[in-house]
Design a protein around this motif. Structure first.
Motif, PDB file in Angstrom:
ATOM      1  N   THR A   1     -24.571 -47.447  10.127  1.00 43.89           N
ATOM      2  CA  THR A   1     -25.863 -48.143  10.144  1.00 43.89           C
ATOM      3  C   THR A   1     -26.709 -47.508  11.237  1.00 43.89           C
ATOM      4  OG1 THR A   1     -24.908 -50.211   9.367  1.00 43.89           O
ATOM      5  CG2 THR A   1     -27.014 -50.348  10.509  1.00 43.89           C
ATOM      6  N   ARG A   2     -27.962 -47.225  10.908  1.00 44.30           N
ATOM      7  CA  ARG A   2     -28.855 -46.568  11.862  1.00 44.30           C
ATOM      8  C   ARG A   2     -29.907 -47.549  12.363  1.00 44.30           C
ATOM      9  NH1 ARG A   2     -31.929 -42.627   9.812  1.00 44.30           N
ATOM     10  NH2 ARG A   2     -31.395 -42.930   7.609  1.00 44.30           N
ATOM     11  N   LEU A   3     -30.055 -47.596  13.700  1.00 43.27           N
ATOM     12  CA  LEU A   3     -31.054 -48.428  14.363  1.00 43.27           C
ATOM     13  C   LEU A   3     -32.076 -47.532  15.032  1.00 43.27           C
ATOM     14  CD1 LEU A   3     -28.832 -51.078  16.218  1.00 43.27           C
ATOM     15  CD2 LEU A   3     -29.879 -51.278  13.968  1.00 43.27           C
ATOM     16  N   ARG A   4     -33.330 -47.966  15.012  1.00 45.88           N
ATOM     17  CA  ARG A   4     -34.384 -47.261  15.727  1.00 45.88           C
ATOM     18  C   ARG A   4     -34.943 -48.201  16.782  1.00 45.88           C
ATOM     19  NH1 ARG A   4     -38.428 -44.420  11.980  1.00 45.88           N
ATOM     20  NH2 ARG A   4     -36.503 -43.229  11.614  1.00 45.88           N
ATOM     21  N   THR A   5     -34.799 -47.822  18.028  1.00 43.47           N
ATOM     22  CA  THR A   5     -35.228 -48.680  19.127  1.00 43.47           C
ATOM     23  C   THR A   5     -36.736 -48.580  19.322  1.00 43.47           C
ATOM     24  OG1 THR A   5     -34.951 -46.975  20.802  1.00 43.47           O
ATOM     25  CG2 THR A   5     -32.998 -48.271  20.231  1.00 43.47           C
ATOM     26  N   GLY A   6     -37.251 -49.530  20.093  1.00 46.11           N
ATOM     27  CA  GLY A   6     -38.673 -49.512  20.379  1.00 46.11           C
ATOM     28  C   GLY A   6     -39.097 -48.352  21.252  1.00 46.11           C
ATOM     29  N   ARG A   7     -38.161 -47.677  21.888  1.00 46.39           N
ATOM     30  CA  ARG A   7     -38.467 -46.524  22.721  1.00 46.39           C
ATOM     31  C   ARG A   7     -38.383 -45.198  21.973  1.00 46.39           C
ATOM     32  NH1 ARG A   7     -35.102 -48.278  28.183  1.00 46.39           N
ATOM     33  NH2 ARG A   7     -36.162 -50.286  28.494  1.00 46.39           N
ATOM     34  N   GLY A   8     -38.209 -45.271  20.658  1.00 46.56           N
ATOM     35  CA  GLY A   8     -38.227 -44.067  19.844  1.00 46.56           C
ATOM     36  C   GLY A   8     -36.877 -43.426  19.607  1.00 46.56           C
ATOM     37  N   ALA A   9     -35.807 -43.978  20.157  1.00 49.99           N
ATOM     38  CA  ALA A   9     -34.479 -43.410  19.950  1.00 49.99           C
ATOM     39  C   ALA A   9     -33.867 -43.984  18.674  1.00 49.99           C
ATOM     40  CB  ALA A   9     -33.579 -43.700  21.146  1.00 49.99           C
ATOM     41  N   GLU A  10     -33.010 -43.172  18.028  1.00 53.48           N
ATOM     42  CA  GLU A  10     -32.298 -43.616  16.827  1.00 53.48           C
ATOM     43  C   GLU A  10     -30.815 -43.629  17.123  1.00 53.48           C
ATOM     44  OE1 GLU A  10     -33.728 -42.626  12.768  1.00 53.48           O
ATOM     45  OE2 GLU A  10     -31.787 -41.613  12.600  1.00 53.48           O
ATOM     46  N   ILE A  11     -30.173 -44.760  16.858  1.00 54.58           N
ATOM     47  CA  ILE A  11     -28.764 -44.954  17.184  1.00 54.58           C
ATOM     48  C   ILE A  11     -28.001 -45.134  15.883  1.00 54.58           C
ATOM     49  CG2 ILE A  11     -27.105 -46.374  18.431  1.00 54.58           C
ATOM     50  CD1 ILE A  11     -29.375 -47.277  20.237  1.00 54.58           C
ATOM     51  N   THR A  12     -26.893 -44.403  15.741  1.00 52.93           N
ATOM     52  CA  THR A  12     -26.014 -44.517  14.579  1.00 52.93           C
ATOM     53  C   THR A  12     -24.743 -45.232  14.998  1.00 52.93           C
ATOM     54  OG1 THR A  12     -26.894 -42.469  13.631  1.00 52.93           O
ATOM     55  CG2 THR A  12     -24.796 -43.261  12.784  1.00 52.93           C
ATOM     56  N   LEU A  13     -24.461 -46.364  14.349  1.00 48.09           N
ATOM     57  CA  LEU A  13     -23.306 -47.186  14.692  1.00 48.09           C
ATOM     58  C   LEU A  13     -22.326 -47.213  13.524  1.00 48.09           C
ATOM     59  CD1 LEU A  13     -25.114 -50.256  16.300  1.00 48.09           C
ATOM     60  CD2 LEU A  13     -24.100 -48.297  17.481  1.00 48.09           C
TER      61      LEU A  13
ATOM     62  N   PRO B   1     -44.762 -57.041  14.209  1.00 49.84           N
ATOM     63  CA  PRO B   1     -45.234 -55.669  14.363  1.00 49.84           C
ATOM     64  C   PRO B   1     -45.108 -54.907  13.051  1.00 49.84           C
ATOM     65  CG  PRO B   1     -43.025 -55.862  15.226  1.00 49.84           C
ATOM     66  CD  PRO B   1     -43.446 -57.255  14.847  1.00 49.84           C
ATOM     67  N   ALA B   2     -45.797 -53.774  12.962  1.00 51.90           N
ATOM     68  CA  ALA B   2     -45.776 -52.965  11.746  1.00 51.90           C
ATOM     69  C   ALA B   2     -44.577 -52.036  11.690  1.00 51.90           C
ATOM     70  CB  ALA B   2     -47.061 -52.152  11.643  1.00 51.90           C
ATOM     71  N   GLY B   3     -43.835 -51.896  12.737  1.00 55.98           N
ATOM     72  CA  GLY B   3     -42.694 -50.992  12.774  1.00 55.98           C
ATOM     73  C   GLY B   3     -41.843 -51.268  13.983  1.00 55.98           C
ATOM     74  N   PRO B   4     -40.794 -50.459  14.210  1.00 53.93           N
ATOM     75  CA  PRO B   4     -39.895 -50.714  15.340  1.00 53.93           C
ATOM     76  C   PRO B   4     -40.523 -50.459  16.697  1.00 53.93           C
ATOM     77  CG  PRO B   4     -39.319 -48.673  14.218  1.00 53.93           C
ATOM     78  CD  PRO B   4     -40.358 -49.339  13.388  1.00 53.93           C
ATOM     79  N   SER B   5     -41.388 -49.462  16.819  1.00 55.97           N
ATOM     80  CA  SER B   5     -41.967 -49.154  18.127  1.00 55.97           C
ATOM     81  C   SER B   5     -42.880 -50.257  18.643  1.00 55.97           C
ATOM     82  CB  SER B   5     -42.717 -47.824  18.052  1.00 55.97           C
ATOM     83  OG  SER B   5     -41.800 -46.780  17.799  1.00 55.97           O
ATOM     84  N   PRO B   6     -43.766 -50.885  17.826  1.00 57.21           N
ATOM     85  CA  PRO B   6     -44.667 -51.921  18.358  1.00 57.21           C
ATOM     86  C   PRO B   6     -43.948 -53.115  18.967  1.00 57.21           C
ATOM     87  CG  PRO B   6     -45.499 -51.126  16.280  1.00 57.21           C
ATOM     88  CD  PRO B   6     -44.142 -50.522  16.459  1.00 57.21           C
TER      89      PRO B   6
END
Length: 551
Positions: free
Chosen positions: A400-412, A493-498
């Motif tokens: 499962t891939r997560l995208r943080t609000g700081r722009g990083a993508e984490i694969t768990l 918000p419209a996406g993960p970053s906002p």
């Protein structure tokens, strides 16, 4: 350069065959034919000696006769046949039985004797069958010897050889042009496809290596077809002349034998291949029947029993996989070579590799199925898994891939998610909104009603925070020196970053509102009252270099 050499070899082979045939033609009458040229006796200590005329074996002597060894009998037969053929005249072949064996006569003159010891008992051969076969071969050799002395027949053979060589050269030129044409277009097509083999902008396989492999395969196929063409031409040309006809027949027989073996293998396996193909066609048909159902659920969002938009894609993949695996298992016994020991050994090796390496894969896949079918997570939701927090951008079978609000993508790994506590901030409110919370600690000397009002006002000032449902404040603890206030809001918000931006703006407005009303924030811990209140007057909210900026 290779083709030029080939063009030079073809005329030389033709010239060699013609000269050898012509040399037999112009041999002077009465001269014995050289044994190394037309008639040879091949000794074999265990199996006897062969009598060969015009490169064609006539008979094999296996036993002794009146003290003469098989080698001596072969040499005597060689000399007798040489004298009889050079003398000319009647060359009729006949036999006469005697107590010693069957005498083979040429023009009424004895050539050699066949005995019971010459028959191949292991092959079930008798003296009668050996005699018949020897007479047939001898008549063929005598006819070819007669043909070798016929200039008209030799010129006819040479003309046919020249014609066949011209056809071979034309086919060679066409094959070369076809090789260049197909090679250029195939390499261009492979080059275009290789450019598309990218993952996240990264080239999976180097295009130059793919082109090199394809170029070698095309050249190998061209070389194979060229070899077959030259082989067939050589067999036909050699068969046009009596002296080399035996060689040509051997080449053609070997080539036809291989072709017949391939054809027989294809015909024998064709029914099984049809059954296997039928299995795969049925599997493809079943997959096609299920496709409209999955497409309807995926596009419309309508739920059919337990199947909905969240589970339709994994269900489609699992169903297709099971159908094709079932088809492969059913078609396995009908595949060519499935019953051979090599195929069985390969199957055991693959099964062992799968059993040893599939434990973790199966565990990850099972965890992914649990997440999908339990609907614990959905794409687009904002969650916290352990110490990781972000928006789900992809929920696969293994990860499962997560995208943080700081722009990083984490694969768990999915097994890690199943074994961890998951905080889902998107399920409490409908739509794409999610819950957002923050905690402050204020001294007991500030009325709690004022603190709650300040927090709600700060939340309402923040862009992205929803007014409905309304922000709420909870007093989560009454510590020794301060109460703790938790502000809970809904944001969209419209996406993960906002989301990180919304939280940042919310913290900024909390500071502004508390400064406006002269309330000091003592977070995260209230220890003691300072000599003067830790407040920032409004006139100092934007000192240089932050002049003119705001939340």
């Amino acid at each position: 350069m290779g083709r030029l050499r080939l063009f030079a070899v073809i005329p030389l082979l033709m010239l060699f065959s013609f000269v050898m045939a012509l040399s037999v033609t112009v041999a002077p009458a009465g001269a014995a034919a050289p044994s190394g040229r037309t008639i040879t006796a091949t000794p074999a200590e265990d199996e006897g000696a062969d009598l060969v005329l015009l490169n064609r074996p006539v008979v094999r002597f296996r036993g002794s006769l009146l003290g003469a060894t098989p080698q001596q009998r072969a040499r005597r037969g060689e000399n007798n046949l040489a004298e009889l053929l050079q003398r000319g005249g009647d060359d009729t072949v006949s036999t006469r039985p005697t107590e010693l064996g069957n005498i083979v006569l040429v023009g009424g003159q004895m050539a050699f004797v066949l005995t019971e010891g010459d028959a191949d008992r292991l092959a079930g051969q008798t003296l009668a069958t050996l005699t018949d076969a020897t007479v047939a071969r001898l008549r063929q050799v005598i006819a070819e010897s007669r043909e070798s002395r016929d200039s008209e027949a030799l010129l006819k053979g040479l003309s046919l050889a020249v014609l066949e060589s011209g056809v071979a050269l034309a086919l060679l030129a066409g094959l070369t042009r076809l090789h260049r044409w197909v090679g250029a277009r195939l390499l261009a097509a492979v080059s275009r496809q290789a450019e598309r083999l990218t993952l996240a902008g990264t080239e999976l396989i180097r295009g130059d290596r793919i082109l090199a492999i394809v170029r070698r395969l095309v050249n190998a196929l061209y070389g194979f077809l060229l070899t077959v063409l030259v082989y067939a031409w050589l067999g036909q040309v050699l068969a046009r002349f009596p002296y080399t006809r035996a060689w040509g027949e051997q080449l053609n027989g070997y080539f036809l034998g291989i072709a017949a073996g391939f054809a027989d293998g294809i015909l024998s396996t064709l029914p099984n291949l049809l059954v296997a193909a039928l299995m795969f066609l049925l599997a493809r048909g079943v997959v096609g029947l299920l496709r409209p159902l999955f497409d309807h659920v995926s596009s419309s969002g309508n739920r059919i029993g337990w199947l909905d938009r969240d589970t339709v894609e994994p269900t489609r993949k699992i169903a297709n996989l099971l159908i094709w695996v079932f088809a492969l298992v059913m078609a396995y016994p009908y595949l060519p070579g499935a019953q051979t020991e090599a195929f069985k050994g390969m199957s055991v090796l693959i099964g062992l590799m799968v059993s040893l390496g599939a434990s973790s894969i199966v565990g990850q896949g099972a965890s992914g199925l649990i997440l999908m079918y339990s609907r614990t997570l959905r794409s687009g939701e904002y969650v916290r898994i352990g110490e990781h927090e972000g928006t789900i951008v992809a929920l696969n079978l293994f990860t499962t891939r997560l995208r943080t609000g700081r722009g990083a993508e984490i694969t768990l790994p999915n097994s890690l998610i199943v074994g961890s506590a998951t905080h889902n901030y998107s399920r409490t409110a409908g739509g794409a909104s999610f819950a957002l919370d923050t905690t402050v600690s204020i001294g007991y000397d500030t009325p709690w009603r004022q603190v709650e009002a300040l927090l709600i006002e700060a939340a309402l000032r923040t862009p992205g925070v929803l007014q409905q449902p309304a922000p709420r404040v909870f007093q989560t603890a009454l510590s020794d020196f301060y109460p703790e206030y938790c502000l809970v809001v809904q944001a969209s918000p419209a996406g993960p970053s906002p989301r990180a931006e919304v939280l940042s703006r919310l913290h900024a407005h909390i500071q502004d509102v508390f400064n406006e009303y002269g309330v000091q924030i003592m977070s995260p811990h209230y220890i003691d009252d300072p000599a003067s209140a830790k407040l920032v007057p409004k006139t100092r909210w934007a000192p240089p270099p932050a002049a003119g900026s705001g939340p």
